[in-house]
Design a protein around this motif. Structure first.
Motif, short mmCIF file in Angstrom:
data_model
loop_
_atom_site.label_atom_id
_atom_site.label_comp_id
_atom_site.label_asym_id
_atom_site.label_seq_id
_atom_site.Cartn_x
_atom_site.Cartn_y
_atom_site.Cartn_z
N VAL A 342 33.75 41.45 43.99
CA VAL A 342 34.20 42.23 45.34
C VAL A 342 33.29 42.10 46.39
N LYS A 343 34.16 41.79 47.49
CA LYS A 343 33.50 41.65 48.94
C LYS A 343 32.95 42.84 49.17
N THR A 344 33.51 44.01 49.35
CA THR A 344 32.94 45.22 49.95
C THR A 344 33.65 46.45 49.23
N ALA A 345 33.24 47.75 49.30
CA ALA A 345 34.08 48.91 48.80
C ALA A 345 33.96 49.83 50.06
N TRP A 346 34.85 50.42 50.32
CA TRP A 346 34.82 51.33 51.58
C TRP A 346 35.79 52.80 51.45
N ILE A 347 35.34 53.79 51.79
CA ILE A 347 35.91 55.02 51.92
C ILE A 347 36.51 55.43 53.19
N PRO A 348 37.45 55.35 53.67
CA PRO A 348 37.93 55.55 55.03
C PRO A 348 37.53 57.08 55.24
N GLU A 349 36.94 57.36 56.54
CA GLU A 349 36.65 58.61 56.88
C GLU A 349 37.81 59.70 56.93
N ASP A 350 38.95 59.23 57.37
CA ASP A 350 40.01 60.11 57.47
C ASP A 350 40.72 60.53 56.20
N SER A 351 40.09 60.01 55.03
CA SER A 351 40.81 60.09 53.81
C SER A 351 39.94 61.63 53.09
N ALA A 352 38.90 61.78 54.00
CA ALA A 352 38.24 63.02 53.25
C ALA A 352 37.70 62.59 51.84
N VAL A 353 36.99 61.58 51.82
CA VAL A 353 36.53 60.98 50.68
C VAL A 353 37.47 61.14 49.38
N HIS A 354 38.69 61.06 49.36
CA HIS A 354 39.79 60.91 48.36
C HIS A 354 40.33 59.61 47.97
N TRP A 355 39.89 58.58 49.23
CA TRP A 355 40.44 57.41 48.71
C TRP A 355 39.22 56.40 48.81
N LEU A 356 39.25 55.59 47.82
CA LEU A 356 38.34 54.25 47.76
C LEU A 356 38.99 52.85 47.83
N LEU A 357 38.60 52.25 48.67
CA LEU A 357 39.12 50.66 48.68
C LEU A 357 38.30 49.86 48.24
N VAL A 358 38.81 49.11 47.23
CA VAL A 358 37.98 47.83 46.79
C VAL A 358 38.46 46.72 47.50
N VAL A 359 37.70 45.79 48.25
CA VAL A 359 38.29 44.46 48.87
C VAL A 359 37.86 43.40 48.11
N MET A 360 38.85 42.74 47.67
CA MET A 360 38.64 41.35 46.98
C MET A 360 38.63 40.29 48.01
N PRO A 361 37.69 39.14 47.85
CA PRO A 361 37.80 38.05 48.71
C PRO A 361 39.01 37.16 48.41
N GLU A 362 39.33 36.34 49.18
CA GLU A 362 40.74 35.60 49.19
C GLU A 362 40.68 34.73 47.97
N ASN A 363 39.43 34.07 47.73
CA ASN A 363 39.44 33.25 46.46
C ASN A 363 38.94 34.00 45.19
N TRP A 364 39.42 35.10 44.90
CA TRP A 364 38.93 35.94 43.63
C TRP A 364 39.64 35.52 42.48
N ARG A 365 40.85 34.85 42.59
CA ARG A 365 41.48 34.29 41.58
C ARG A 365 40.94 32.93 41.00
N GLU A 366 40.18 32.17 42.01
CA GLU A 366 39.22 31.05 41.42
C GLU A 366 38.12 31.59 40.51
#
Length: 487
Positions: A342-366
């Motif tokens: 995982v590249k990073t994880a982020w919870i957008p402020e405007d989601s009021a802590v209801h969404w979590l984004l798990v960001v994958m790097p471009e080469n995750w399949r490799e």
């Protein structure tokens, strides 16, 4: 790095940046400071420092929005970053990396100082003199069950055998001058420790600390593993040990530079009604519940003390910045421990802590050969929904790294164009549900169970954006920028 050892030096540093709003006129503690703080969060103004509060001794002050978004457009997370000893211009992902990295480093234990060297014990109140009525405890919202004596302070407790000391933030409501009551959730660390005292049949000693070093407040409000000491973790972040002093009436150590320390014992039964309270989901609270009573026995404080407060509600406040970053750092740590790239994880402020984004790097399949995006989404859910902190997160999005997850406009674009209307999601039924997330039905709150979902938005083919950055040749972009008008 700059570690602020007390709240006052932190406020002075924010003032130097132009991020403090001095409210010098007298304010009425019934709602007015809270209303000003709430508006400051919603319009992203400087943090308010209230220098004259009606009904309390001169010199007592209130400080609002200590870790909300700053008023400085170029450094929106300055208050959180500076609280943790990071540069004010640190990005959200940089803060999350620092929080996650500190989890794998050796803790730096606190160091005890003598009472004479501890500003928090400049003034000592005992017995009937130790009354909450002396302090500017505000009403946070007009539908709350009472004045909330804790919204940004640190509760310090330890197990009966002394092996586990926990520093945490829980909402604490004032009942009268000598009593408070707090929302104690059995699964949270403070709830687990209180449960041990209940089994022993003895009231639990506690210290409620207002205005310690900002890093302590931040660490108290984020998840770290059970039985880990927040004091040691704070020392790791600060790069030096936290100075503590023995409490006046209890066998507990408290931060030496704190503004105010309330000492006492907690009842072994849920014998007092707490709530309602307007929470981070953005709605005024409804209903109350039976919770333990916190008896006030001793109060110590600095000269001219400052009482910090977080007025939760619609984004953005401390629960949508610091707490969300702490949850994201917790998720990132567990996913990496599970060997997911995982590249990073982020919870957008405007989601009021209801969404979590798990960001994958471009080469995750490799890095994960023979793993489909659907399988990856399933695996991410299996890892995350076993952790205690993810009880607060109902929805996870697995996303590519080709956008800025901290930019809500880009988040909306990605989710709108990459979430398939009928599929590509992993649904996890009968997950633990508590009342703080706002998206469930009443029967699910009563049962304590409900669904959680991981959306797979990963692109099978990287599509170029129809944007200035990706839609034109480099030479054209450079010529446009070189000739762009200055005004």
């Amino acid at each position: 790095m700059k570690y602020y050892r007390d709240l006052r030096s932190f406020i002075a540093a924010l003032d130097d940046l132009g991020d403090i709003m001095h409210v010098r006129r007298e304010v009425d503690c019934d709602y007015e400071p809270a209303a000003i703080t709430r508006r400051s969060c919603e319009i992203q103004s400087p943090a308010p420092l209230f220098e004259q509060v009606q009904g309390v001794a001169p010199g007592f002050r209130l400080f609002g929005a200590p870790a909300s978004l700053s008023s400085l457009p170029a450094m929106p997370y300055a208050r959180v970053a500076m609280s943790l000893g990071l540069p004010p211009a640190s990005s959200g992902p940089e803060i999350i990396e620092a929080l996650s990295a500190a989890r794998s480093q050796p803790g730096i234990p606190p160091v005890r100082v003598e009472s004479a060297a501890a500003p928090c014990q400049q003034n000592i109140l005992r017995g009937e003199e130790a009354s909450l009525d002396r302090f500017p405890i505000p009403f946070a919202h007009d539908k709350d069950g009472g004045r909330y004596a804790n919204t940004w302070g640190t509760l310090i407790v330890k197990t009966p055998d002394g092996k586990w000391v926990n520093w945490s933030i829980a909402r604490v409501m004032k009942v009268d001058g000598k009593r408070m009551t707090a929302l104690i959730v059995p699964s949270q660390h403070i709830g687990q420790i209180w449960g041990e005292w209940v089994k022993k049949g003895e009231p639990m000693p506690y210290a409620l600390v207002q205005g310690p070093a900002p890093a302590i407040s931040c660490v108290s409000g984020i998840p770290i593993p059970a039985h880990a000491d927040e004091a040691d973790y704070t020392g790791t972040l600060a790069g030096e040990p936290v100075e503590v002093v023995k409490a006046v009436s209890l066998d507990l150590d408290v931060p030496a530079t704190a503004e105010i320390v309330i000492e006492g014992h907690v009842s072994i039964t849920r014998d007092c009604m707490e709530g309602p309270y307007g929470e981070y989901g953005g709605y005024l609270g409804e209903g109350s519940s039976a919770q333990p009573t916190f008896h006030v026995e001793t109060i110590t404080y600095r000269d001219d003390p400052i009482w910090p407060m977080s007025i939760t509600g619609r984004p953005t406040d401390e629960s949508h910045t610091l707490w969300a970053m702490g949850l994201a750092a917790d998720a990132l740590t567990y996913l990496r421990e599970a060997k997911l790239p995982v590249k990073t994880a982020w919870i957008p402020e405007d989601s009021a802590v209801h969404w979590l984004l798990v960001v994958m790097p471009e080469n995750w399949r490799e890095q994960l050969p023979e793993t489909s995006s659907e399988t990856l989404a399933q695996r991410i859910g299996e890892v995350l929904f076993k952790t205690s902190s993810m009880v607060f997160i109902p929805t996870v999005y697995v996303v590519d790294e080709d956008f800025d997850p901290t930019n809500l406009r880009e988040v909306a674009w990605v989710l709108a164009t990459r979430v398939h209307p009928t599929g590509r999601r992993a649904v996890f039924e009968d997950q633990r549900v508590i009342r703080l997330p706002q998206c469930y039905e009443e029967r699910e709150y009563v049962d304590g169970k409900g669904p959680k979902v991981v959306f797979d938005t990963l692109q099978s083919i990287r599509h170029r954006h129809a944007s200035f950055a990706e839609g034109y040749p480099e030479a054209v972009r450079q010529r446009v920028l070189a000739n762009w008008p200055d005004n």
